[in-house]
Design a protein around this motif. Sequence first.
Motif, PDB file in Angstrom:
ATOM      1  N   MET A 140       0.828  -1.205   0.000  1.00  0.00           N
ATOM      2  CA  MET A 140       0.000   0.000   0.000  1.00  0.00           C
ATOM      3  C   MET A 140       0.867   1.261   0.000  1.00  0.00           C
ATOM      4  O   MET A 140       0.563   2.238  -0.699  1.00  0.00           O
ATOM      5  N   LEU A 141       1.968   1.223   0.764  1.00  0.00           N
ATOM      6  CA  LEU A 141       2.883   2.368   0.812  1.00  0.00           C
ATOM      7  C   LEU A 141       3.511   2.615  -0.564  1.00  0.00           C
ATOM      8  O   LEU A 141       3.601   3.766  -1.026  1.00  0.00           O
ATOM      9  N   LYS A 142       3.931   1.547  -1.210  1.00  0.00           N
ATOM     10  CA  LYS A 142       4.519   1.679  -2.551  1.00  0.00           C
ATOM     11  C   LYS A 142       3.516   2.255  -3.537  1.00  0.00           C
ATOM     12  O   LYS A 142       3.863   3.128  -4.352  1.00  0.00           O
ATOM     13  N   ALA A 143       2.259   1.794  -3.450  1.00  0.00           N
ATOM     14  CA  ALA A 143       1.219   2.297  -4.356  1.00  0.00           C
ATOM     15  C   ALA A 143       0.968   3.785  -4.129  1.00  0.00           C
ATOM     16  O   ALA A 143       0.837   4.557  -5.096  1.00  0.00           O
ATOM     17  N   ILE A 163       0.747   8.316   3.444  1.00  0.00           N
ATOM     18  CA  ILE A 163       2.098   7.743   3.437  1.00  0.00           C
ATOM     19  C   ILE A 163       2.692   7.743   4.843  1.00  0.00           C
ATOM     20  O   ILE A 163       3.301   6.759   5.277  1.00  0.00           O
ATOM     21  N   GLU A 164       2.488   8.828   5.576  1.00  0.00           N
ATOM     22  CA  GLU A 164       2.997   8.890   6.950  1.00  0.00           C
ATOM     23  C   GLU A 164       2.317   7.872   7.845  1.00  0.00           C
ATOM     24  O   GLU A 164       2.954   7.243   8.702  1.00  0.00           O
ATOM     25  N   VAL A 165       1.013   7.684   7.658  1.00  0.00           N
ATOM     26  CA  VAL A 165       0.272   6.689   8.443  1.00  0.00           C
ATOM     27  C   VAL A 165       0.811   5.291   8.170  1.00  0.00           C
ATOM     28  O   VAL A 165       1.021   4.489   9.094  1.00  0.00           O
ATOM     29  N   LEU A 166       1.049   4.981   6.905  1.00  0.00           N
ATOM     30  CA  LEU A 166       1.547   3.658   6.530  1.00  0.00           C
ATOM     31  C   LEU A 166       2.970   3.428   7.053  1.00  0.00           C
ATOM     32  O   LEU A 166       3.298   2.326   7.491  1.00  0.00           O
ATOM     33  N   LYS A 167       3.793   4.457   7.026  1.00  0.00           N
ATOM     34  CA  LYS A 167       5.149   4.336   7.578  1.00  0.00           C
ATOM     35  C   LYS A 167       5.099   4.044   9.075  1.00  0.00           C
ATOM     36  O   LYS A 167       5.871   3.216   9.581  1.00  0.00           O
ATOM     37  N   GLU A 168       4.193   4.714   9.768  1.00  0.00           N
ATOM     38  CA  GLU A 168       4.043   4.482  11.210  1.00  0.00           C
ATOM     39  C   GLU A 168       3.552   3.065  11.492  1.00  0.00           C
ATOM     40  O   GLU A 168       3.967   2.435  12.463  1.00  0.00           O
TER      41      GLU A 168
END
Length: 315
Positions: A140-143, A163-168
């Motif tokens: 999902m982050l890559k997309a 993106i920040e949410v997915l990184k966290e």
Amino acid sequence: MTTRSGKFVGIDVAKEKLDIAVLGEKKASQVANEEKGIAKLIEQMQALAPELIVVEATGGYQRAVVLGMYEAGLPVAVVNPCRVRQYARACGLLAKTDKLDAFNIAEFGKQVRPRQFEAKSESGRYISALLVRRRQVEEMLKAEKNRLRTVHADMRSSLERMIEVLKEEIKHLDNELDRFMIEHEEWKEQEEILCSAKGVGRVTAATLLAELPELGKMDRKKIAALVGLAPMNSDSGKKQGYRKTKGGRIDVRSVLYMSTLVATRYNPLIKRQYQELLKRGKIKKVALTACMRKFLTILNAMLRDRVPFRQTVTI
């Protein structure tokens, strides 16, 4: 000791239902693919005491019924749908319905006798689930990062927040993995052995331990074949065909690919073999596959002997 009836059972799996066929009987039965339906099926199978129950793998919908039967002490095997379909076609069975498929699965089980299912430990299932979720979040982050290239300027802030949410979330999952390793000494010990080889990181080590529990317990040829890194001959008469690797465990192969790619630069043994293969005229893909197989056998020997990586290792 339970006396087996010699019966073979095939189960065709769908999201909502399970079609069950007992070889030798004319009609198939059906139960819901949920807790009550599976409990009813297990009772029926315990009363029947079959020689083998063969379940078709269907995108994860088979997991609950397979695990339930395994824990009930029933002999169960999980098979690839493609193998069953190819077998049916070879026998001239071209018609296809869920009930017919169940009978085909049962017949396949009788003739081929696939290896019985062996469940992972509770810890292994937890780590597998954790790693699957981590891969999903990474995808999902890559997309979202790819969408940054073409998104309307007014929507860019939305993507950046996501993106920040997915990184966290990835950080949270990594912390969960760390916590698990600290709390489970044997897993931590094996992880440290694997990570002593340059190219193997925490996620690779965890994947190998969870998805390849046979690591360290098989010889090098068998472990390579299990992962899908053993080259298969394709010869006929005087013709010598191109040998290819086939099948195996894709999740293990994927992380091993990335680890080997790093190892060709930083791991002295793998780097030397990779460069030698290139000098001999091997294309990069072939050389990298050979290095993957070499790296796997080294890691297998490390776990077998419970020793960290060293320049010379008996494989």
